[in-house]
Enzyme design. Sequence first.
Site, short mmCIF file in Angstrom:
data_model
loop_
_atom_site.label_atom_id
_atom_site.label_comp_id
_atom_site.label_asym_id
_atom_site.label_seq_id
_atom_site.Cartn_x
_atom_site.Cartn_y
_atom_site.Cartn_z
N SER B 156 16.08 36.89 -23.47
CA SER B 156 16.05 37.19 -24.91
C SER B 156 15.10 36.22 -25.63
O SER B 156 13.94 36.07 -25.21
CB SER B 156 17.48 37.12 -25.45
OG SER B 156 17.56 37.59 -26.75
N ASP B 321 20.20 48.08 -22.46
CA ASP B 321 19.86 47.10 -23.51
C ASP B 321 19.07 47.83 -24.60
O ASP B 321 17.95 48.28 -24.36
CB ASP B 321 19.01 45.98 -22.87
CG ASP B 321 18.67 44.88 -23.87
OD1 ASP B 321 18.94 45.03 -25.08
OD2 ASP B 321 18.13 43.85 -23.42
N HIS B 354 22.35 44.28 -23.94
CA HIS B 354 21.53 43.07 -23.97
C HIS B 354 22.21 41.91 -23.26
O HIS B 354 21.56 41.07 -22.64
CB HIS B 354 21.24 42.71 -25.43
CG HIS B 354 20.24 41.61 -25.59
ND1 HIS B 354 18.98 41.68 -25.06
CD2 HIS B 354 20.32 40.41 -26.21
CE1 HIS B 354 18.31 40.56 -25.36
NE2 HIS B 354 19.10 39.78 -26.04
#
Lengths: 379, 379
Positions: B156, B321, B354
């Site tokens: 991320s 995600d 995610h």
Amino acid sequence: MSNIKTNSVGIVEPQTLHFDEPLSLESGRLIEQYDIVYETYGRLNSAADNAVLICHALSADHHAAGYHHEGDSKPGWWDICIGPGKAIDTNRFFVVSPCNLGHCSGSTGPRSIDPKTSQAYGQDFPIVTVVDWVNYQKRLADKLGISQWAAVAGGSLGGMQALQWAIQFPDMIRHAIVIASAPKLSAQNIAFNAVARQAIMSDADFHGGRYYDHNTVPANGLKVARMLGHITYLSDDAMGDKFGRELKNDQLKYDYGVEFQVESYLRYQGESFANRFDANTYLLMTKALDYFDPAEKEGGDLSAVFEKVQAKFFLASFTTDWRFSPARSKEIVSALTEAGRDVSYLEFESNYGHDAFLVHNDDYLDAFGAYMRNIEVSP
Amino acid sequence: MSNIKTNSVGIVEPQTLHFDEPLSLESGRLIEQYDIVYETYGRLNSAADNAVLICHALSADHHAAGYHHEGDSKPGWWDICIGPGKAIDTNRFFVVSPCNLGHCSGSTGPRSIDPKTSQAYGQDFPIVTVVDWVNYQKRLADKLGISQWAAVAGGSLGGMQALQWAIQFPDMIRHAIVIASAPKLSAQNIAFNAVARQAIMSDADFHGGRYYDHNTVPANGLKVARMLGHITYLSDDAMGDKFGRELKNDQLKYDYGVEFQVESYLRYQGESFANRFDANTYLLMTKALDYFDPAEKEGGDLSAVFEKVQAKFFLASFTTDWRFSPARSKEIVSALTEAGRDVSYLEFESNYGHDAFLVHNDDYLDAFGAYMRNIEVSP
């Protein structure tokens, strides 16, 4: 100079009916008396078989088509499909568009005065559900002398009402028009609603819903809720096309102000909404969405619920809608098919996400119009 | 009885280094002096060529692996892949995991005391960006005698730092591990951040970021921000599988309390986060995400940015995600390929959205481990 287009229903005036007969609600509570504000477009024929009920979604109301005065800058929320020669052709149909119970545009809702206390209801206003709205709309139908709708139509939460009509009063509806809707909310849908409610209810100006008495409104919370809502109405692609990473100013400022156009847009949307909409109504509408689940009574079997349905169905969804994706409409289509019901379903290409049902799109309106033209009504 | 598993780095202790040399920031501002809190796992070899830098994302910190004490119930945030025999094998690698500048877990940040005023910085703490963090992490590398990272790894926002390392100090990094990341935020990503910031900054307890002086915290706003964040970390499917429409109580109450399990879960997550995390840091981290856009300097041409990159790349994404979808990783892969760089890319099936980069998954960890084993280090 008039803004009113030639294929418009023109200038319309909301009407109000007062109801004294108490309405029993799904929660077990009762609403003793209430007003229904509504608009009508077109004329009821002598057979009274050409009436179309329009059901509104979360933030819309009874003003679905036409203008309120000369120079009015914006028509009603579904003007793209209601009017002479449009999909819901007012030369053929008598269109009835009520404001739902609990709303803040005239029909009785949380900011109305509770006759028992002579104060605004606030959060004492009972929770209302899609089932309750259908009962409420039936009262209006009775009063207007409509014993059967040619069609009941709506998008999103409005589509849920159309669906519920077919289930609840199977012999009172010939066609259900269910656009960009779902048979129930997903966990993610509920989660977004929970965040919106949290934002409103934790605003220091909320005062447990009695903000009217404090001469204030929970504007910050409502603004956050609406900003969030907006993201879920638009597609990722549409936001990208419209705003991308475009800056608000010539260059980055590296502070906590607005840097990107998309932030500016959302703030503006949030603020203008917070100035016009009642926070308690927003809460109530999100709850109505959460509770909608007609299959629950049949242990989750939607097709069983459709066994007694008589209406024919028109469903539509939009490719980039991620709030109520095409897959959600297909759940309804599958269940209807399994129950042996008549259903037309179309998925339309659109970049507008969930909002697509409100946006002009030739394919969508042509198909919608073709379906409506096939609905028989007396001359 | 110890909770510590055999393949764990065991009990670890954060260390602190103080830096007096001012750090110039991308905003044009300066941070005069600062602390870096960090953890290390494994040993730096004599060639100093086996160091791996771990970059954390929004809400994590330096505690990436191991436990802080016997009986510690939870290991560090990336313990699934850092430890003896794990993907980032601490028998081979010396792992350095710093807490970023601006954070609230020890490194200097908004709630640290500004030596100039003897008060907490609050919103006077300068905005920091991914570029700034890379400069800050380089200072730590210099101090630890590491002139080149065997790898820089993160998921991320952490993946953005790994990417930026390869661009900013091309001869100081041999491999960039970029997981569940994106080359820049989309308009929708920015929009979600804007809503989170709006919730925090409009909380009556925010006091323009000087809430420390008022002995309060904007807990309601931070709670809303975190609830919203959580929705974007999880997939629609995962939320559906985990919660569906399961009720909190035996039956519906038809009030504004919690009706569904998913609401209860989100409230709990929001509350526990609001109790431990600093709101100004949350704002700062979302801004760092917004500003990240390495291609901007090349007029949006990411492959041009990669011309001078020397590192080899490992990228991974996860099917469900939707915050940083596989398509976003593929943008990076395409640009690297166009620039003639070495890149391995894998997309993994996962239901965890995610958050998948934080969750044990054999396929993901096996591939990650295989890549890491091929990185040559001196004995």
